[in-house]
Design an enzyme around this catalytic site. Structure first.
Site, short mmCIF file in Angstrom:
data_model
loop_
_atom_site.label_atom_id
_atom_site.label_comp_id
_atom_site.label_asym_id
_atom_site.label_seq_id
_atom_site.Cartn_x
_atom_site.Cartn_y
_atom_site.Cartn_z
CB SER A 205 87.09 -33.19 -33.00
OG SER A 205 86.45 -33.26 -31.75
CG ASP A 311 83.11 -39.98 -31.39
OD1 ASP A 311 83.35 -39.73 -30.19
OD2 ASP A 311 83.47 -39.26 -32.33
CG HIS A 342 86.68 -38.23 -30.99
ND1 HIS A 342 85.54 -37.72 -31.57
CD2 HIS A 342 87.53 -37.17 -30.86
CE1 HIS A 342 85.69 -36.41 -31.76
NE2 HIS A 342 86.90 -36.06 -31.35
#
Length: 658
Positions: A205, A311, A342
């Site tokens: 991320s 995601d 995610h």
């Protein structure tokens, strides 16, 4: 239980045994990529160094910037765990680095781990398994606090110059080009004499985003990056061609991760972020600074990219455009694509991930000829825990194929094929409905969407890459948002990406990956696939503000009754629509939970002769024609236990998170 479990039990080993093993397995100098291998040359680093006896230290690296405006250049904290023995033997080690804003505010990984420290300020618990696993194998691990977070000076500027420089400065220091100090405010310098400067960056991320950003500077010494679910352009995190994806901007995110001390001194930075990211969705200099794709030509590091194809936090446009830009510039690369949302690969394919990452770093940082560069480029999760490979990605023979909508026997229920057709379809934006609602009613006329469906396929049809949908629409209002989705209509068992855990379930037992100490365990909760039985799967999505029809960078008010043409970029994917299933294109307004609605309630009329979807089909138009011609097989019927699709998307993420 993983098939290649690497349990490491802390036992007291005689120092002489350790020295012998180290000399036998790791004393040889790293081998250059492609160099001939001599008999007995190492192919895998082994856990021969003491993790309990590792050096744990902290340095503060001068970034050369003054982000918080206090008249002093900012220093960022870098916590280091490195094997003690190589330095004693006169050997230098490579570095694995994770630069993150989350080490104190939010945590890392499935168990939300934070850094912890001893009385001397040295790290005790380093989140995740990287240090436990790789330090005994002859790597140093460095965890960097981004500017404004945890023990660092400055302010978090959300992917901007300060964020990127926070990590780049550490790479520079590791290679002898930057200054660091033993304390945050002191004057005692410290040099990284223990490393050869070869650095690999990794992170999920925001952390992986920083790896992308640093790679895009072309900094010397950065040999490889492993971005997991990472952003490639921050504009595309907040907007899709002018359509807002969230109800807040980067100033909220900066405040979210800033340390308590930073919040008292970073108001000016947050004001600048707010002013530079207007809710109009227009492109500004702020977004140019945070666009790493444009600098892909500077990337010298190899890239091992990982992303969940469902995601909905860091959406898959990010990996698609980054991958394409890297390919255009000849960057060596590898990719894993999962069915998850995610989620870190440590939590969806743990054993294979540890093994593959180990071999990747051995190859890229130690120069071991272990063959990983000759293996298939792509691993793709086709069904939960069932993976296939592609020698290259997208596969050879993939062609952009233009599919065209046509009217059907009922309004709003049309067909999808290769031939252009005349006609119109009309829908009214309903912000209370989402893509899952549209797909559930694909065969029923409803006022909020226009749907177009192929006949049941005679052969499997594989989409691999990024799609785009061009529409010509006439609005009744001065503002309108558009959504386009591709849907696989037919029964399947998929990872439940819409669940809170986004396709995994956390189990009670633990598996261990490396060595442990009393303060830093290498044992993490095991995970399994969380699945859902569905009869429809949204496989790709895209959105736009129709007011950005003339320019991606600036929107204008619309004239009601006037036709406008715009192209929506759909998210990258790799999906097989099986024989007997149907492929659908849906065009609608606000996709609830995924974009914000416009002002007013527009009705839009589509000109079908000027509307099309360009999709990346393996085999191109010929494959589509073959799959949709001849006697149609019976449509694959949903099973008795099939409940429908996954639940509707939820607006939960404003943080490119853990």
């Amino acid at each position: 239980m993983p098939t290649r479990m690497r349990f490491t039990t802390l036992r007291s080993l005689a120092a002489t045994v350790t020295a012998v093993l180290a000399a036998a397995l790791l004393a040889a100098a790293p081998v250059a990529h492609g160099a001939p291998q001599t008999p007995g040359a190492p192919h895998e680093s082994r856990p021969v160094y003491s993790y309990a006896g590792a050096v744990r230290e902290a340095v503060w690296v001068d970034t050369g910037l003054d982000g918080d405006g206090d008249g002093k250049t900012d220093r960022v904290a870098a916590d280091i765990v490195r094997p003690r023995e190589p330095a004693q033997q006169g050997r230098k080690v490579p570095v694995i680095m994770d630069a993150s804003p989350y080490y104190s505010c939010c945590g890392r990984g499935n168990e939300n781990q934070l850094k912890t420290y001893d009385a001397n300020g040295h790290v005790v618990q380093m989140p995740l398994f990287y240090d436990n696993y790789f330090v005994p194998r002859g790597y140093a691990f460095v965890g960097v606090d981004l500017a404004g977070t945890n023990r660092s000076d400055g302010c978090a500027d959300v992917g901007g110059r300060s964020d990127v420089q926070s990590a780049k400065a550490v790479v520079d220091w590791l290679n002898g080009r930057a200054r660091a100090y033993t304390t945050r405010t002191g004057s005692t310098p410290v040099r990284a004499t223990w490393t050869n400067g070869k650095t690999g960056m990794i992170g999920k991320s925001w952390d992986g985003t920083i790896a992308n950003g640093v790679a895009a500077t072309g900094v010397e010494g950065l040999r490889t990056v492993v971005p997991i679910s990472a952003i490639s352009s921050w504009y595309d995190y907040y907007f899709a061609k002018g359509a807002p994806l969230y109800d807040s901007g980067p100033e909220w995110l900066s405040d979210y991760v800033d340390s308590p001390g930073a919040r008292t001194r970073c108001a000016a930075v947050q004001k600048k972020l707010a002013e530079g990211a207007p809710r109009t969705g227009d492109w500004t200099a702020l977004w140019s600074e945070r666009d790493y794709v444009k600098n892909a030509g500077r990337v010298k590091a190899s890239v091992f990219l990982v992303h969940g194809m469902q995601d909905l936090n860091v959406r898959t446009k990010h990996f698609g455009q980054w991958w394409d830009a890297l390919a255009k510039n000849g960057v060596r690369r590898k990719i894993w694509l999962s069915q998850t949302g995610h989620v870190d690969p440590f939590d969806f394919r743990r054993s294979a991930w540890a093994d593959t990452l180990h071999r990747w770093f051995d190859h890229e940082l130690l120069g071991y000829d272990n063959g990983i560069d000759r293996e298939p480029m792509a691993d793709i999760e086709r069904h939960p825990d069932q993976w296939v490979t592609s020698r290259v990605w997208p596969p050879a023979g993939t062609g952009a194929t233009t599919l065209r909508p046509a009217p059907g026997p009922r309004a709003g229920v049309g067909t999808l094929g290769l031939r252009k057709a005349a006609g119109t379809e009309t829908f009214t934006d309903n912000p209370q409905l989402s893509e899952t609602d549209w797909a559930a009613r694909i065969d029923t006329p409803t006022p909020e969407k226009a749907g177009f469906v192929t006949r049941p396929l005679r052969h499997d049809l594989r989409l691999s890459g990024s799609s785009r949908v061009t529409v010509t629409a006439t609005p009744t209002t001065s503002a309108a948002h558009l959504s386009a989705v591709l849907v696989d209509l037919g029964p399947a068992t998929i990872r439940d990406y819409a669940d809170a855990a986004e396709g995994i379930t956390t189990l009670a037992d633990r598996t261990c990956w490396g060595a442990s100490t009393a303060g830093d365990s290498a044992c993490f909760k095991a995970t399994g696939a969380k699945t859902a039985d569905v009869d429809r799967t949204v496989l790709s999505r895209g959105w736009a503000d129709l007011g950005h029809y003339a320019s991606d960078r600036k929107g204008v008010p619309l004239t009601p009754g006037k036709a406008y043409t715009i192209t929506l970029d759909l998210a990258a994917t790799d999906h097989v629509v099986p024989r007997g299933h149907r492929l659908a294109l849906i065009v609608a307004g606000t996709d609830k939970g995924l974009i914000d609605p416009p002002a007013g309630t527009p009705t839009l009329s589509l000109d079908l002769s000027r509307t099309s979807a360009t999709v990346p089909l393996v085999g191109g138009a010929e494959a589509f024609a073959r799959a949709t011609s001849g006697p149609a097989p019976a449509a694959t019927a949903p099973g008795a236990a099939t409940p429908g699709g996954v639940r509707a998307p939820r607006t939960l993420h404003r943080v490119p998170g853990r």
